[in-house]
Design a protein around this motif. Structure first.
Motif, PDB file in Angstrom:
ATOM      1  N   PHE A 154       0.828  -1.207   0.000  1.00 33.50           N
ATOM      2  CA  PHE A 154       0.000   0.000   0.000  1.00 33.50           C
ATOM      3  C   PHE A 154       0.864   1.261   0.000  1.00 33.50           C
ATOM      4  N   VAL A 155       1.920   1.266   0.800  1.00 33.46           N
ATOM      5  CA  VAL A 155       2.790   2.459   0.895  1.00 33.46           C
ATOM      6  C   VAL A 155       3.378   2.778  -0.476  1.00 33.46           C
ATOM      7  N   GLN A 156       3.804   1.759  -1.192  1.00 34.09           N
ATOM      8  CA  GLN A 156       4.380   2.001  -2.521  1.00 34.09           C
ATOM      9  C   GLN A 156       3.337   2.580  -3.465  1.00 34.09           C
ATOM     10  N   GLU A 157       2.134   2.058  -3.358  1.00 32.07           N
ATOM     11  CA  GLU A 157       1.051   2.542  -4.217  1.00 32.07           C
ATOM     12  C   GLU A 157       0.701   3.994  -3.874  1.00 32.07           C
ATOM     13  N   TYR A 158       0.686   4.281  -2.591  1.00 29.64           N
ATOM     14  CA  TYR A 158       0.311   5.630  -2.142  1.00 29.64           C
ATOM     15  C   TYR A 158       1.344   6.657  -2.610  1.00 29.64           C
ATOM     16  N   LYS A 159       2.593   6.274  -2.562  1.00 30.75           N
ATOM     17  CA  LYS A 159       3.684   7.143  -3.023  1.00 30.75           C
ATOM     18  C   LYS A 159       3.547   7.400  -4.523  1.00 30.75           C
ATOM     19  N   ARG A 160       3.223   6.352  -5.273  1.00 31.68           N
ATOM     20  CA  ARG A 160       3.091   6.481  -6.741  1.00 31.68           C
ATOM     21  C   ARG A 160       1.964   7.431  -7.122  1.00 31.68           C
ATOM     22  N   SER A 161       1.010   7.608  -6.210  1.00 39.31           N
ATOM     23  CA  SER A 161      -0.095   8.533  -6.501  1.00 39.31           C
ATOM     24  C   SER A 161       0.304   9.985  -6.268  1.00 39.31           C
ATOM     25  N   GLY A 162       1.592  10.243  -6.011  1.00 40.49           N
ATOM     26  CA  GLY A 162       2.063  11.631  -5.888  1.00 40.49           C
ATOM     27  C   GLY A 162       2.117  12.137  -4.462  1.00 40.49           C
ATOM     28  N   ASN A 163       1.961  11.242  -3.502  1.00 41.44           N
ATOM     29  CA  ASN A 163       1.999  11.665  -2.097  1.00 41.44           C
ATOM     30  C   ASN A 163       3.388  11.453  -1.498  1.00 41.44           C
ATOM     31  N   THR A 164       3.633  12.164  -0.400  1.00 39.90           N
ATOM     32  CA  THR A 164       4.913  12.003   0.295  1.00 39.90           C
ATOM     33  C   THR A 164       4.706  11.030   1.457  1.00 39.90           C
ATOM     34  N   VAL A 165       5.605  10.065   1.550  1.00 37.00           N
ATOM     35  CA  VAL A 165       5.513   9.121   2.662  1.00 37.00           C
ATOM     36  C   VAL A 165       6.807   9.199   3.470  1.00 37.00           C
ATOM     37  N   VAL A 166       6.651   9.436   4.770  1.00 34.89           N
ATOM     38  CA  VAL A 166       7.826   9.374   5.651  1.00 34.89           C
ATOM     39  C   VAL A 166       7.717   8.060   6.399  1.00 34.89           C
ATOM     40  N   TYR A 167       8.712   7.210   6.159  1.00 35.75           N
ATOM     41  CA  TYR A 167       8.639   5.854   6.713  1.00 35.75           C
ATOM     42  C   TYR A 167       9.741   5.682   7.747  1.00 35.75           C
ATOM     43  N   SER A 168       9.337   5.797   9.020  1.00 36.57           N
ATOM     44  CA  SER A 168      10.329   5.704  10.089  1.00 36.57           C
ATOM     45  C   SER A 168      10.370   4.269  10.599  1.00 36.57           C
ATOM     46  N   THR A 169      11.575   3.710  10.630  1.00 33.59           N
ATOM     47  CA  THR A 169      11.680   2.308  11.076  1.00 33.59           C
ATOM     48  C   THR A 169      13.113   1.988  11.530  1.00 33.59           C
ATOM     49  N   HIS A 170      13.220   0.935  12.322  1.00 32.74           N
ATOM     50  CA  HIS A 170      14.562   0.420  12.580  1.00 32.74           C
ATOM     51  C   HIS A 170      14.738  -0.924  11.874  1.00 32.74           C
ATOM     52  N   VAL A 171      13.703  -1.317  11.099  1.00 31.45           N
ATOM     53  CA  VAL A 171      13.809  -2.541  10.285  1.00 31.45           C
ATOM     54  C   VAL A 171      14.294  -2.107   8.898  1.00 31.45           C
ATOM     55  N   LEU A 172      15.591  -2.117   8.681  1.00 28.61           N
ATOM     56  CA  LEU A 172      16.150  -1.497   7.472  1.00 28.61           C
ATOM     57  C   LEU A 172      15.758  -2.185   6.167  1.00 28.61           C
ATOM     58  N   PRO A 173      15.624  -3.517   6.129  1.00 30.89           N
ATOM     59  CA  PRO A 173      15.230  -4.134   4.854  1.00 30.89           C
ATOM     60  C   PRO A 173      13.884  -3.613   4.327  1.00 30.89           C
ATOM     61  N   GLU A 174      12.988  -3.254   5.243  1.00 33.96           N
ATOM     62  CA  GLU A 174      11.693  -2.702   4.806  1.00 33.96           C
ATOM     63  C   GLU A 174      11.914  -1.391   4.061  1.00 33.96           C
ATOM     64  N   ALA A 175      12.769  -0.542   4.629  1.00 37.14           N
ATOM     65  CA  ALA A 175      13.049   0.748   4.002  1.00 37.14           C
ATOM     66  C   ALA A 175      13.721   0.534   2.642  1.00 37.14           C
ATOM     67  N   GLU A 176      14.600  -0.437   2.585  1.00 30.62           N
ATOM     68  CA  GLU A 176      15.322  -0.754   1.356  1.00 30.62           C
ATOM     69  C   GLU A 176      14.325  -1.096   0.242  1.00 30.62           C
ATOM     70  N   GLU A 177      13.239  -1.735   0.631  1.00 32.15           N
ATOM     71  CA  GLU A 177      12.265  -2.181  -0.359  1.00 32.15           C
ATOM     72  C   GLU A 177      11.384  -1.038  -0.874  1.00 32.15           C
ATOM     73  N   ILE A 178      10.991  -0.131   0.013  1.00 33.00           N
ATOM     74  CA  ILE A 178       9.962   0.832  -0.421  1.00 33.00           C
ATOM     75  C   ILE A 178      10.435   2.278  -0.553  1.00 33.00           C
ATOM     76  N   CYS A 179      11.623   2.615  -0.014  1.00 31.38           N
ATOM     77  CA  CYS A 179      11.987   4.038   0.013  1.00 31.38           C
ATOM     78  C   CYS A 179      12.850   4.442  -1.190  1.00 31.38           C
ATOM     79  N   ASP A 180      12.636   5.712  -1.607  1.00 27.95           N
ATOM     80  CA  ASP A 180      13.453   6.267  -2.694  1.00 27.95           C
ATOM     81  C   ASP A 180      14.723   6.874  -2.104  1.00 27.95           C
ATOM     82  N   ARG A 181      14.539   7.547  -0.984  1.00 31.64           N
ATOM     83  CA  ARG A 181      15.702   8.131  -0.296  1.00 31.64           C
ATOM     84  C   ARG A 181      15.619   7.731   1.173  1.00 31.64           C
TER      85      ARG A 181
END
Lengths: 248, 388
Positions: free
Chosen positions: A178-205
C-alpha cells in the motif's frame, strides 16, 4: 516549495535530560517515500511527532505544504495522516463507525464520506472488518483500520512510525504494498523504522538518524556508493561508527 | 455539528456499549442504594411494630400482682424465674424484673441486642411507670389532694420546620451525599476511559493529530462526562425516591417515619437542584479529565482518582451529621464541594436563601472554569501527553 512537501530547518528538541534532536535539516518532495532510519532512541518518533504537531520543537521549525508546525498546526494536520505501531482503536466501535468519526473532523459528511469509506475499503481490502467491532478483529484487520483512518482524507503527507510492528507476514506485506502505491499517486511518505530491509524495499531516499543527528541523506544508490556496501544495514552501522569516531 | 459534540457523542456511545460499566454505574446503584438507605430503617420499624403488637416473655421475681396485670395488658407474658440473670442470658426470656425492698431491677441484654431488648425494656418501663402513677394517685387521694398538683403546667412542642425539612429527617441528610456520589460515579465511568484509557490504548495520538483544536477535544470529553454524571444522578435519585415510597408503603412502625428520608420537592426546587447538580458535575468532570490526562494508564488513573474521591466525598460524611451545628455563614457557600452539599441539603429542606444559592452557583462556576482550564492545558502540554 511544493505544497505536499516537507521541510525542516535547524529542528531541535530538548527534553530535560538530553537533546532528542540536534538541528535537523530535511527536504522531502511529493511522490517520494523517505525512510527515516535509526535505532531506538535515535529521534525518529520525536521528528514525526513534531511533524504531526503533537509536540513543539525547542528550536527551528518545520513546514508541511508551506504551513509551519509551530504557527499553523491545524493547517498542517489537514495535510497529514499518521500511523504508528502502537496506535489502537476504539474497541467498542466498528471499523465503519471509527472511520465516520474521524472523517467528520476533516469535513467529510454524507455521500462524500460514504464514498471515501468505500475507497479505503477498496485500497486496503478491509472487507468484513468494516462492520465488525474492533474487539472482534484480528491484529491485521485492526492495522488496516488504523491505516484507513490515516488516509481517509487523502492526505498528501503520510507519516508512518514503526507501522509494521506486531503485524503478521500477510498484514505487513499488504501495508508495504500500500505504501508504494500511495507514493506512486504523488503523495509524500515518511517511513520511520529500525527494520532497514523494509526501508530498502519501499523508500526512494533514506536518512540515517543517530542520537538526534542526521548522519546521511540520499538515495539508496548514493548510500551504497558512499559506504561501499549493498546492505543498508551495514551502511548504517558504518555511518554510526564514523560519527562516533569523529565525536571521540 | 461541532467537533467537540462528535467527541462527546463518541464517548457517550462507547460508554453506553460497555455493559459492565452501565450495570455498575446505572443499574446497581438504582437497585441497591434504596435498599442500603431505607432497608435498615424499614427492618427496625418492622421489628418495632412486631414487638409492640406481639407478646414477649418477661421473667418475674417477687412482683406485686398489680404489676403482673399491667404487664399482661402491655402484651408481656410474666414467667416466674429463680435466677433472672441466667434466664436473660440463656434467652429464655427477653427481660427479667425483680422487686426487692421498694426497688424494681430490670435485667436485659440491651447492649448485645439493642433493638429487640431495648423495645421490650421500654414496654416494661411503661408498665412500671403506669404502676407508679397509680400508686401516686392513690397516695394523693388519701391525702385529699388532686392529681393536678403534680402537673402545675403542661409542655407542648411545635416543630416549625418547613414540611420538606420534617419529611427529610435524618435520612434526608444522606440524600445530598448520595447525589454527589452518583455524580462522581457517572463522571468517572466516562472520563477515565476517555483520557488515561485512550492514552493506554494508543488512540489519543490519532485524535490529537486531527485538525481539531485540543480544547475542543477536551471539551467534548468533559461534556460526555457531564452528561453521564447528570444521568447517573437523576436515575440514582429517582431510585431513592421510588425505593423510599415503596418501603414507606410497607413500613409499619414509627421509627421509619421518624428517620424521614422522604422528599417533597416543588418544581422550582427540582430546577434548583438540577442547576446545582449540573454545575457540580461540570466541576467534578473537569477535575477528573485533568487528573485522568496526567495518568499513563487506566490503572494509574484509578490510583489518582481514589484519593481524590476520599478527599472530596469522605468529609461530607462528617457534614451529614454535623451540618445542624454549623453556623451558616455565607462564606461557607464559597468552599468547593462543601457548598454544593449545603445547597443540596437546604434546597431539599426548603431553607435555602437566594444569596446562599447565588454564591454557591457563582463560586462553583469559577471552580468549573479553573478546572476546565487545567484540563484543557493538559491536552496541550506535551509533558503530560507523552509522560514516560
Amino acid at each position: 516549495m511544493n505544497s505536499a512537501s516537507i521541510q525542516t530547518k535547524r529542528l531541535r528538541k530538548s527534553y530535560r535530560s538530553a537533546d532528542a534532536l540536534k538541528g535537523l535539516d530535511l527536504e522531502l518532495f511529493a511522490g517520494e517515500a523517505f525512510g527515516l532510519l535509526g535505532p531506538n532512541g535515535a529521534g525518529k518518533t520525536t521528528t514525526l511527532r513534531i511533524l504531526a504537531t503533537l509536540i513543539k520543537p525547542t528550536e527551528g521549525d518545520a513546514w508541511i505544504g508551506g504551513h509551519s508546525v509551530r504557527s499553523e498546526p491545524l493547517a498542517v494536520r489537514r495535510l497529514i495522516g499518521i500511523v504508528n505501531g502502537g496506535m489502537g482503536l476504539y474497541e467498542r466501535m466498528s471499523g465503519r463507525e471509527i472511520l465516520h468519526f474521524f472523517g467528520r473532523f476533516y469535513g467529510l459528511e454524507g455521500r462524500v464520506l460514504t464514498e471515501r469509506v468505500q475507497w479505503v475499503d477498496q485500497v486496503l481490502g478491509i472487507g468484513a472488518a468494516l462492520d465488525k467491532k474492533v474487539q472482534e478483529m484480528s491484529s491485521g484487520m485492526m492495522q488496516k483500520i488504523v491505516v484507513a483512518r490515516a488516509i481517509l482524507h487523502r492526505p498528501p503527507v503520510l507519516l508512518l512510525d514503526e507501522a509494521t510492528r506486531g503485524l503478521d507476514v500477510f498484514a505487513r506485506r499488504a501495508l508495504l504494498d500500500f505504501v508504494q502505491e500511495y507514493k506512486r499517486s504523488g503523495n509524500t511518505v515518511v517511513y520511520s523504522t529500525h527494520v532497514l530491509p523494509e526501508a530498502e524495499e519501499i523508500c526512494d531516499r533514506v536518512g540515517f538518524l543517530h542520537l538526534g543527528t542526521l548522519l546521511f541523506v540520499g538515495s539508496l544508490d548514493a548510500v551504497k556508493e558512499r559506504y561501499e556496501t549493498d546492505s543498508l544495514e551495514r551502511a548504517f552501522i558504518k555511518a554510526a561508527e564514523e560519527a562516533e569516531g569523529a565525536a571521540a | 455539528m461541532n467537533a467537540w459534540l462528535y467527541v462527546a457523542f463518541k464517548e457517550i456511545v462507547s460508554t453506553w456499549r460497555d455493559k459492565r460499566t452501565i450495570r455498575n454505574v446505572l443499574v446497581l446503584p438504582v437497585l441497591l442504594m434504596p435498599l442500603f438507605m431505607y432497608g435498615p430503617a424499614f427492618l427496625m420499624s418492622d421489628l418495632e411494630a412486631r414487638t409492640r403488637t406481639g407478646i414477649q416473655k418477661v421473667g418475674v421475681v417477687n412482683l406485686p400482682s398489680e404489676v403482673l396485670e399491667l404487664f399482661k395488658s402491655a402484651n408481656l407474658e410474666p414467667v416466674s424465674v429463680s435466677d433472672p440473670r441466667a434466664a436473660v442470658e440463656s434467652e429464655e426470656v427477653v427481660a427479667a424484673v425483680v422487686y426487692r425492698e421498694g426497688n424494681f431491677e430490670i435485667f436485659s441484654l440491651e447492649s448485645a441486642k439493642p433493638v429487640k431488648a431495648g423495645l421490650v425494656v421500654a414496654k416494661v418501663r411503661r408498665a412500671l411507670d403506669e404502676y407508679k402513677d397509680h400508686l401516686v394517685a392513690k397516695s394523693l387521694a388519701e391525702a385529699g389532694l388532686d392529681l393536678s398538683v403534680l402537673e402545675p403546667f403542661s409542655v407542648e412542642e411545635r416543630d416549625v420546620s418547613p414540611e420538606q425539612a420534617r419529611g427529610a429527617g435524618m435520612l434526608g441528610g444522606m440524600i445530598p451525599y448520595f447525589l454527589m456520589i452518583f455524580i462522581m460515579m457517572g463522571a468517572m465511568a466516562v472520563v477515565i476511559d476517555a483520557t488515561a484509557g485512550e492514552k493506554e490504548k494508543g488512540t489519543l495520538e490519532a485524535l490529537l493529530a486531527t485538525p481539531v483544536s485540543h480544547m475542543q477535544i477536551a471539551l467534548g470529553k468533559m461534556f460526555a462526562g457531564l452528561v453521564f454524571a447528570v444521568v447517573t444522578a437523576v436515575s440514582g435519585l429517582t431510585g431513592l425516591l421510588v425505593g423510599g415510597t415503596l418501603f414507606r408503603s410497607f413500613a409499619q412502625g414509627e421509627t421509619f417515619e421518624m428517620m424521614g428520608g422522604s422528599i417533597n420537592l416543588s418544581a422550582g426546587a427540582i430546577a434548583l437542584l438540577f442547576i446545582t447538580a449540573v454545575l457540580y458535575a461540570a466541576f467534578i468532570t473537569a477535575l477528573l479529565v485533568a487528573v485522568g490526562m496526567y495518568a499513563r494508564s487506566y490503572k494509574e488513573a484509578q490510583t489518582y482518582v481514589s484519593p481524590m474521591y476520599m478527599v472530596l466525598v469522605v468529609p461530607l460524611l462528617v457534614l451529614m451529621f454535623a451540618s445542624d451545628f454549623l453556623n451558616r455563614s455565607l462564606w461557607l457557600y464559597t468552599l468547593p464541594v462543601f457548598n454544593v452539599y449545603l445547597a443540596f441539603d437546604q434546597i431539599i429542606k426548603a431553607q435555602i436563601s437566594t444569596t446562599a444559592l447565588l454564591i454557591t452557583w457563582s463560586s462553583t462556576a469559577i471552580f468549573v472554569a479553573i478546572a476546565t482550564a487545567w484540563a484543557a492545558r493538559n491536552f496541550t502540554d506535551e509533558g503530560v501527553l507523552f509522560r514516560n
